[in-house]
Structures are given as C-alpha cells and as structure tokens.
Design an enzyme around this catalytic site. Structure first.
Site, PDB file in Angstrom:
ATOM      1  N   HIS A 112       0.985  -1.322   0.489  1.00 59.17           N
ATOM      2  CA  HIS A 112       0.455  -0.359  -0.190  1.00 59.17           C
ATOM      3  C   HIS A 112       0.985   1.051   0.292  1.00 59.17           C
ATOM      4  O   HIS A 112       1.654   1.395   0.823  1.00 59.17           O
ATOM      5  CB  HIS A 112      -1.352   0.518   1.471  1.00 59.17           C
ATOM      6  CG  HIS A 112      -1.723   0.787   1.692  1.00 59.17           C
ATOM      7  ND1 HIS A 112      -3.699   1.149   0.725  1.00 59.17           N
ATOM      8  CD2 HIS A 112      -1.905   2.316   1.380  1.00 59.17           C
ATOM      9  CE1 HIS A 112      -3.816   2.175   1.343  1.00 59.17           C
ATOM     10  NE2 HIS A 112      -2.374   3.303   1.443  1.00 59.17           N
ATOM     11  N   CYS A 113       0.511   1.794  -1.097  1.00 56.45           N
ATOM     12  CA  CYS A 113       1.732   3.532  -1.275  1.00 56.45           C
ATOM     13  C   CYS A 113       0.919   4.693  -0.728  1.00 56.45           C
ATOM     14  O   CYS A 113      -0.295   5.094  -1.169  1.00 56.45           O
ATOM     15  CB  CYS A 113       2.376   3.561  -2.259  1.00 56.45           C
ATOM     16  SG  CYS A 113       3.182   4.761  -2.689  1.00 56.45           S
TER      17      CYS A 113
END
Length: 330
Positions: free
Chosen positions: A180-181
């Site tokens: 997850h960025c």
C-alpha cells in the site's frame, strides 16, 4: 562550518523521513515498524498514558488508515521544488544561454509523472470481491508455502486467491498485492503496478534532471567567476587558497534556496532511483515486494518462486495482468 553542519542535518532529516515513510507504511512487520513499536513500549513507561495514547492514535491514523495527507505533502513538495526551479534556476540558466530543451525537460517529465500518478491512484489495483472471486482464484497456482489452497480471509470472509493479500488500509483483499503506497493513496496490485513503475521512473528522472541543471548552473557560476583561482582570509587572519568547502559556503550564502533544493533532489533521486531498480528487479523475477519480504523470513531452500516464466513473459504479465489460469508449461 556552521552552514555545513546545518545542511548535513537537513539532508539526514530528509533521508530519515523518506525512509521511515517508505518502509513503515503498509508493512506492520517491517523492522521500522517493530522499532517504532519498541520505542512506543519504552516511552509508555515514562510518558503519561494520555500522551502515549494520542501518539499511537496519530501514528495509526497516518500509516494504517486511508487519507490524502501524504498526497497533499507530495504535491506541496513538487510545487516548492518546481517553484524554486522556475523562479531562479530557469531564469539564470537562460541568461547563461543553457539549451532550452534541457531546461524544459523537467516540465515534460512532470507532465508525464502527473498522468501516471493519477492512473496509479485511481486505477483499481485488483480488489477481490464476490463477483470476481472465481476469476482471480484461477489466475495463479498455489505454491503451498506462502499461498495455501482453501485459505479464507478472516476479514473479508472470501476465499483467498494465490498471490493476494488483505490490505488493512484499504479494507479489501488485492489481487497480486505488492504494497500500500501512502504517496498515491492506493494499493499497488495487479492492475496498477505498470503505472506505479512508470510513476517511479519519471519521479526519479524529474529529480535527476533538476539536480543536473541546478548543479550545471552552479558549476558554470564558479567557472565564470574564477572563484577557484582566488584567496580568502581565514579566522586567524591567514590568507589561504580557495578550496571546495569555501566554494560550497559561498554558493550557499549566495543561492541558499537553490543549494537546499539541490541537496533535497539529489537525496530524492538516489532513494527513488534505488527503489525503482528494486521494483524493476521484482518485475523481471515476477515477485511482489510482499512476497520478497516474506520469503526473506523463510528458511533457506524452503521457498521457490514458481511464478517466474522468464524475463519477457514476466514483463508481459505486468503489461497484461493475469485474470485467467496460467498456461501450462511444457
């Protein structure tokens, strides 16, 4: 030398901040996360419970809930860097007759980067739902080590396709989950990995291009002024030939914002370039960062990557993600 100490502290702070965010976000079992948890436990013995609870709440909100804070920070940093580049570097370089294509290159890269940033943040990474679950269940084979057949997500109550993982930030299982960025406020999965790689590449190229143009301008200024041929008087009143430290100090005092920006984009170019190379390695070997980190914790020889089908086939898989069974190998 005070300015050098200040500048060094600035660079270290930038490095620590970027590394902490990149490594801690979305990875609850990473060493930065464990370090933060350990520090929190130590501080909880001396810090009031109310303050400790508030700090934990802030950290959880920052790194384990979906919000646009880091997107706003990302955009603010780009505005500041490009504002300084446009306000000072671009104008000065035009006066010194730098080539216009070189000066316009950062703007071209920015345009491409913004386009892929939007694609990366708005594209569904491959959210597993009840309607598409049967499709994803047959996309990849189960390796029996990381991904077991018949496993069910405790949160989604869905059968887990091979190479999928539940993202606690997005609240859903993601097909071919990578990470997850927080910078794009989205998971990186099967359907936006290709956009994320180009986003990383253009971001690295932007920082590199601005660093090169800025450094070339400063070198030209030193060269035209014949500064290296001069002398200066030190604190003891002795005359000494100009050295590199004096030149840096002179440039810092003459162009302070430009030198700070140069230090920032150089650090950014190194970090982002290294991260892009790591991402490219994962693509060429058909791994995700989640799989790579998880495989490091297994015993040597306990895991074999069954998903790699050769460099070209791996690249094609990123361009055209699998949503149907893999072709059988001969």
């Amino acid at each position: 030398m005070d300015f050098l100490i200040l500048f060094l502290l600035y660079v270290i702070l930038v490095l620590l901040t970027i590394l902490l965010v990149c490594l801690y976000s979305g990875r609850k079992q990473s060493w930065p996360s464990r370090t933060v948890d350990w520090l929190a436990q130590v501080l909880s013995r001396v810090v009031p419970a109310q303050v400790h609870g508030a700090a934990q709440g802030v950290l959880h909100c920052l790194f384990h809930t979906r919000h646009c804070l880091f997107v706003a920070l990302h955009l603010a940093l780009e505005v500041l860097v490009y504002g300084e580049y446009t306000w000072e570097v671009f104008g000065y370089c035009q006066e010194l007759e730098f080539g216009l294509p070189l000066l316009l290159l950062p703007y071209l890269l920015l345009t491409v980067n913004v386009a892929f940033f939007v694609l990366c943040s708005k594209t569904d990474p491959g959210t597993v739902t009840k309607p598409n679950q049967p499709l994803f269940l047959h996309a990849y084979a189960y390796d029996g080590v990381m991904f077991e057949r018949g496993a069910k997500c405790a949160t989604c109550s869905l059968w887990k396709p091979a190479r999928s993982k539940h993202c606690g930030v997005c609240g859903a299982c993601v097909h071919r989950f990578d990470h997850h960025c927080v910078w794009v406020n989205n998971c990186i999965g099967a359907f936006n990995t290709r956009y994320f790689l180009i986003y990383l590449l253009t971001l690295s190229a932007m920082a590199t291009a601005i660093a090169v143009v800025t450094a070339a301008f400063l070198v030209r200024v030193v060269s035209l002024s014949n500064l290296m041929l001069g002398y200066y008087t030190d604190d003891r009143g002795q005359e000494r030939p100009v050295d590199a430290v004096f030149v840096i100090q002179h440039l810092f005092l003459t162009f302070p914002r430009m030198v700070f920006m140069l230090g920032f984009v150089v650090v950014l170019a190194v970090i982002l370039g290294s991260y892009f190379c790591f991402g490219l390695y994962l693509v060429l070997t058909n791994q995700t960062s989640y799989e790579w980190f998880k495989s490091r914790r297994l015993k040597t020889g306990a895991y074999t990557n069954i998903y790699s089908r050769g460099v070209w086939a791996n690249l094609v898989e990123i361009a055209k993600p699998l949503t149907s069974p893999e072709p059988k190998r001969r």
